[in-house]
Design a protein around this motif. Structure first.
Motif, PDB file in Angstrom:
ATOM      1  N   VAL A  35       0.845  -1.189   0.000  1.00 60.83           N
ATOM      2  CA  VAL A  35       0.000   0.000   0.000  1.00 60.83           C
ATOM      3  C   VAL A  35       0.886   1.246   0.000  1.00 60.83           C
ATOM      4  O   VAL A  35       1.892   1.312   0.713  1.00 60.83           O
ATOM      5  CB  VAL A  35      -0.920   0.008   1.242  1.00 60.83           C
ATOM      6  CG1 VAL A  35      -1.730   1.293   1.305  1.00 60.83           C
ATOM      7  CG2 VAL A  35      -1.843  -1.203   1.214  1.00 60.83           C
ATOM      8  N   TYR A  37      -6.076   6.371  -1.015  1.00 60.30           N
ATOM      9  CA  TYR A  37      -7.374   6.182  -1.652  1.00 60.30           C
ATOM     10  C   TYR A  37      -7.973   7.512  -2.090  1.00 60.30           C
ATOM     11  O   TYR A  37      -7.674   8.577  -1.552  1.00 60.30           O
ATOM     12  CB  TYR A  37      -8.343   5.464  -0.711  1.00 60.30           C
ATOM     13  CG  TYR A  37      -8.582   6.201   0.587  1.00 60.30           C
ATOM     14  CD1 TYR A  37      -9.598   7.148   0.706  1.00 60.30           C
ATOM     15  CD2 TYR A  37      -7.778   5.948   1.705  1.00 60.30           C
ATOM     16  CE1 TYR A  37      -9.810   7.830   1.897  1.00 60.30           C
ATOM     17  CE2 TYR A  37      -7.987   6.633   2.900  1.00 60.30           C
ATOM     18  CZ  TYR A  37      -9.004   7.571   2.987  1.00 60.30           C
ATOM     19  OH  TYR A  37      -9.195   8.246   4.164  1.00 60.30           O
ATOM     20  N   ASP A  38      -8.838   7.417  -3.096  1.00 65.72           N
ATOM     21  CA  ASP A  38      -9.609   8.572  -3.571  1.00 65.72           C
ATOM     22  C   ASP A  38     -11.063   8.109  -3.624  1.00 65.72           C
ATOM     23  O   ASP A  38     -11.463   7.386  -4.543  1.00 65.72           O
ATOM     24  CB  ASP A  38      -9.124   9.003  -4.962  1.00 65.72           C
ATOM     25  CG  ASP A  38      -9.820  10.271  -5.458  1.00 65.72           C
ATOM     26  OD1 ASP A  38     -11.026  10.440  -5.165  1.00 65.72           O
ATOM     27  OD2 ASP A  38      -9.176  11.071  -6.153  1.00 65.72           O
ATOM     28  N   SER A  39     -11.832   8.483  -2.626  1.00 66.35           N
ATOM     29  CA  SER A  39     -13.208   8.007  -2.516  1.00 66.35           C
ATOM     30  C   SER A  39     -14.099   8.547  -3.626  1.00 66.35           C
ATOM     31  O   SER A  39     -15.083   7.902  -3.998  1.00 66.35           O
ATOM     32  CB  SER A  39     -13.780   8.389  -1.151  1.00 66.35           C
ATOM     33  OG  SER A  39     -13.070   7.747  -0.114  1.00 66.35           O
ATOM     34  N   GLU A  88     -10.709   4.913  -6.243  1.00 65.65           N
ATOM     35  CA  GLU A  88      -9.406   4.381  -6.637  1.00 65.65           C
ATOM     36  C   GLU A  88      -8.532   4.151  -5.405  1.00 65.65           C
ATOM     37  O   GLU A  88      -8.594   4.905  -4.433  1.00 65.65           O
ATOM     38  CB  GLU A  88      -8.688   5.350  -7.572  1.00 65.65           C
ATOM     39  CG  GLU A  88      -9.339   5.492  -8.935  1.00 65.65           C
ATOM     40  CD  GLU A  88      -8.584   6.442  -9.844  1.00 65.65           C
ATOM     41  OE1 GLU A  88      -8.858   6.428 -11.069  1.00 65.65           O
ATOM     42  OE2 GLU A  88      -7.721   7.214  -9.351  1.00 65.65           O
ATOM     43  N   LEU A  89      -7.712   3.104  -5.463  1.00 64.49           N
ATOM     44  CA  LEU A  89      -6.736   2.795  -4.425  1.00 64.49           C
ATOM     45  C   LEU A  89      -5.355   2.775  -5.072  1.00 64.49           C
ATOM     46  O   LEU A  89      -5.209   2.335  -6.216  1.00 64.49           O
ATOM     47  CB  LEU A  89      -7.031   1.439  -3.783  1.00 64.49           C
ATOM     48  CG  LEU A  89      -8.415   1.269  -3.159  1.00 64.49           C
ATOM     49  CD1 LEU A  89      -8.598  -0.154  -2.660  1.00 64.49           C
ATOM     50  CD2 LEU A  89      -8.618   2.263  -2.018  1.00 64.49           C
ATOM     51  N   ARG A  90      -4.337   3.218  -4.325  1.00 60.46           N
ATOM     52  CA  ARG A  90      -2.992   3.301  -4.893  1.00 60.46           C
ATOM     53  C   ARG A  90      -1.994   2.475  -4.089  1.00 60.46           C
ATOM     54  O   ARG A  90      -1.927   2.580  -2.862  1.00 60.46           O
ATOM     55  CB  ARG A  90      -2.538   4.762  -4.965  1.00 60.46           C
ATOM     56  CG  ARG A  90      -3.379   5.573  -5.953  1.00 60.46           C
ATOM     57  CD  ARG A  90      -3.030   7.045  -5.958  1.00 60.46           C
ATOM     58  NE  ARG A  90      -3.958   7.768  -6.824  1.00 60.46           N
ATOM     59  CZ  ARG A  90      -3.742   8.057  -8.111  1.00 60.46           C
ATOM     60  NH1 ARG A  90      -2.598   7.684  -8.674  1.00 60.46           N
ATOM     61  NH2 ARG A  90      -4.643   8.700  -8.825  1.00 60.46           N
ATOM     62  N   GLN A  98      -8.954   0.517  -9.811  1.00 59.95           N
ATOM     63  CA  GLN A  98     -10.168   1.268 -10.126  1.00 59.95           C
ATOM     64  C   GLN A  98     -11.398   0.395  -9.883  1.00 59.95           C
ATOM     65  O   GLN A  98     -11.428  -0.774 -10.264  1.00 59.95           O
ATOM     66  CB  GLN A  98     -10.132   1.730 -11.583  1.00 59.95           C
ATOM     67  CG  GLN A  98      -8.926   2.613 -11.895  1.00 59.95           C
ATOM     68  CD  GLN A  98      -8.779   2.911 -13.367  1.00 59.95           C
ATOM     69  OE1 GLN A  98      -9.154   2.108 -14.225  1.00 59.95           O
ATOM     70  NE2 GLN A  98      -8.231   4.077 -13.695  1.00 59.95           N
ATOM     71  N   PHE A 137     -15.332  -1.372  -3.318  1.00 61.16           N
ATOM     72  CA  PHE A 137     -14.281  -0.382  -3.079  1.00 61.16           C
ATOM     73  C   PHE A 137     -14.067  -0.166  -1.586  1.00 61.16           C
ATOM     74  O   PHE A 137     -12.937  -0.195  -1.092  1.00 61.16           O
ATOM     75  CB  PHE A 137     -14.646   0.943  -3.753  1.00 61.16           C
ATOM     76  CG  PHE A 137     -13.802   2.111  -3.305  1.00 61.16           C
ATOM     77  CD1 PHE A 137     -12.490   2.248  -3.723  1.00 61.16           C
ATOM     78  CD2 PHE A 137     -14.339   3.066  -2.437  1.00 61.16           C
ATOM     79  CE1 PHE A 137     -11.708   3.314  -3.285  1.00 61.16           C
ATOM     80  CE2 PHE A 137     -13.568   4.137  -2.005  1.00 61.16           C
ATOM     81  CZ  PHE A 137     -12.249   4.266  -2.428  1.00 61.16           C
ATOM     82  N   LYS A 154     -10.773  -1.165   0.477  1.00 60.11           N
ATOM     83  CA  LYS A 154     -10.067  -0.039   1.096  1.00 60.11           C
ATOM     84  C   LYS A 154      -9.840  -0.296   2.581  1.00 60.11           C
ATOM     85  O   LYS A 154      -8.737  -0.097   3.106  1.00 60.11           O
ATOM     86  CB  LYS A 154     -10.869   1.259   0.927  1.00 60.11           C
ATOM     87  CG  LYS A 154     -10.147   2.495   1.469  1.00 60.11           C
ATOM     88  CD  LYS A 154     -11.066   3.694   1.613  1.00 60.11           C
ATOM     89  CE  LYS A 154     -11.914   3.584   2.869  1.00 60.11           C
ATOM     90  NZ  LYS A 154     -12.651   4.829   3.186  1.00 60.11           N
ATOM     91  N   TYR A 173      -6.243  -0.862   4.433  1.00 59.97           N
ATOM     92  CA  TYR A 173      -5.879   0.058   5.527  1.00 59.97           C
ATOM     93  C   TYR A 173      -5.366  -0.726   6.737  1.00 59.97           C
ATOM     94  O   TYR A 173      -4.402  -0.319   7.400  1.00 59.97           O
ATOM     95  CB  TYR A 173      -7.084   0.906   5.915  1.00 59.97           C
ATOM     96  CG  TYR A 173      -6.780   1.918   6.996  1.00 59.97           C
ATOM     97  CD1 TYR A 173      -6.178   3.142   6.681  1.00 59.97           C
ATOM     98  CD2 TYR A 173      -7.081   1.645   8.325  1.00 59.97           C
ATOM     99  CE1 TYR A 173      -5.875   4.069   7.677  1.00 59.97           C
ATOM    100  CE2 TYR A 173      -6.791   2.561   9.329  1.00 59.97           C
ATOM    101  CZ  TYR A 173      -6.187   3.769   8.988  1.00 59.97           C
ATOM    102  OH  TYR A 173      -5.890   4.679   9.985  1.00 59.97           O
TER     103      TYR A 173
END
Length: 252
Positions: A170, A176-178, A182-184, A198, A205, A209, A213
């Motif tokens: 991670v 993350y971008d809620s 998207e998760l990076r 994506q 998602f 996520k 985490y």
């Protein structure tokens, strides 16, 4: 289990466990990961089980985050290599549903023995790939063309494209971008590539996520069809099923 290790620190001489003799048990071998100095030793050379390598000395264990520190249950004899199709398996994983899982029961011979079946999950393929050198071929496809990790990084000078399994972690900070769902993550341990997961399904998602985490310090194994995100060294894939992601736990 790991089916090979290296005789020398420079990792130029591979040694397969199946070629070992009893007198080889006391020798120290080198972890297949070029960034790990774990002391590997032969196990089950004189037993009923197949021989393999393991870091059995606690004072010389794997570095934190080494892909060879987790348990590996791959046994070649349990799978049908000749019928394994990497591209088809990864595509099928992205279409996997509950009814498909229920129908995947072992087919039995008339005498009650089960047929060996090809690898079909992210975890199974990953464990197979970690058991062999990245130059080794499994049903005519090299390990490095299936799995991106520290060993095979040199095989991806321009990035990750097409169906691949990737050993990742991670991304530090906000990963993350809620809004975009998207998760990076980053891969391999050099963090050369950014990986963008994506999602189209919000519940999936949020589920993934939360899982990532809680497991930010662990290796995350990703299965996907990868393409450029239009940003340098950044690649993306669509996640449609939990089967595409595996959190790798350490040996107990």
């Amino acid at each position: 289990m790991v089916l090979y290790a290296y005789i020398d620190r420079e990792r130029t001489k591979k040694f397969y466990a199946k070629e070992a003799l009893k007198e080889d048990k006391k020798k120290r071998y080198y972890c297949p990961s070029p960034t790990c100095d774990a002391h590997m030793y032969l196990c089950s050379v004189d037993g009923v089980s197949s021989a393999y390598f393991s870091a059995t000395r606690k004072q010389h264990s794997h570095r934190q985050g080494c892909g060879f520190e987790a348990s590996n249950n791959f046994k070649p004899q349990n799978f049908d290599e000749a019928s394994f199709d990497f591209e088809n398996v990864l595509e099928a994983m992205r279409k996997l549903n509950k009814s498909t899982v229920k129908n995947k029961k072992s087919i039995l011979h008339k005498n009650g023995e089960a047929h060996s079946k090809p690898l079909r999950t992210t975890r199974q393929i990953y464990e197979m790939c970690k058991s062999y050198p990245c130059s080794h071929k499994y049903n005519n496809l090299s390990i490095g063309k299936m799995l991106l990790d520290d060993r095979s990084e040199y095989m991806y000078p321009k990035g990750v494209f097409g169906n691949r399994i990737i050993e990742s972690k991670v991304k530090r900070g906000i990963f993350y971008d809620s809004t975009k769902m998207e998760l990076r993550l980053v891969a391999p341990s050099s963090k050369k590539y950014e990986l963008i997961l994506q999602f189209a399904d919000k519940s999936l998602f949020l589920d993934i996520k939360n899982s990532l985490y809680k497991n930010r310090d662990k290796l995350i194994i990703l299965s996907g069809l990868w393409e450029s995100s239009a940003t340098f060294n950044s690649f993306c894939t669509k996640i449609v099923n939990k089967s595409q992601i595996v959190v790798l736990n350490k040996l107990k």
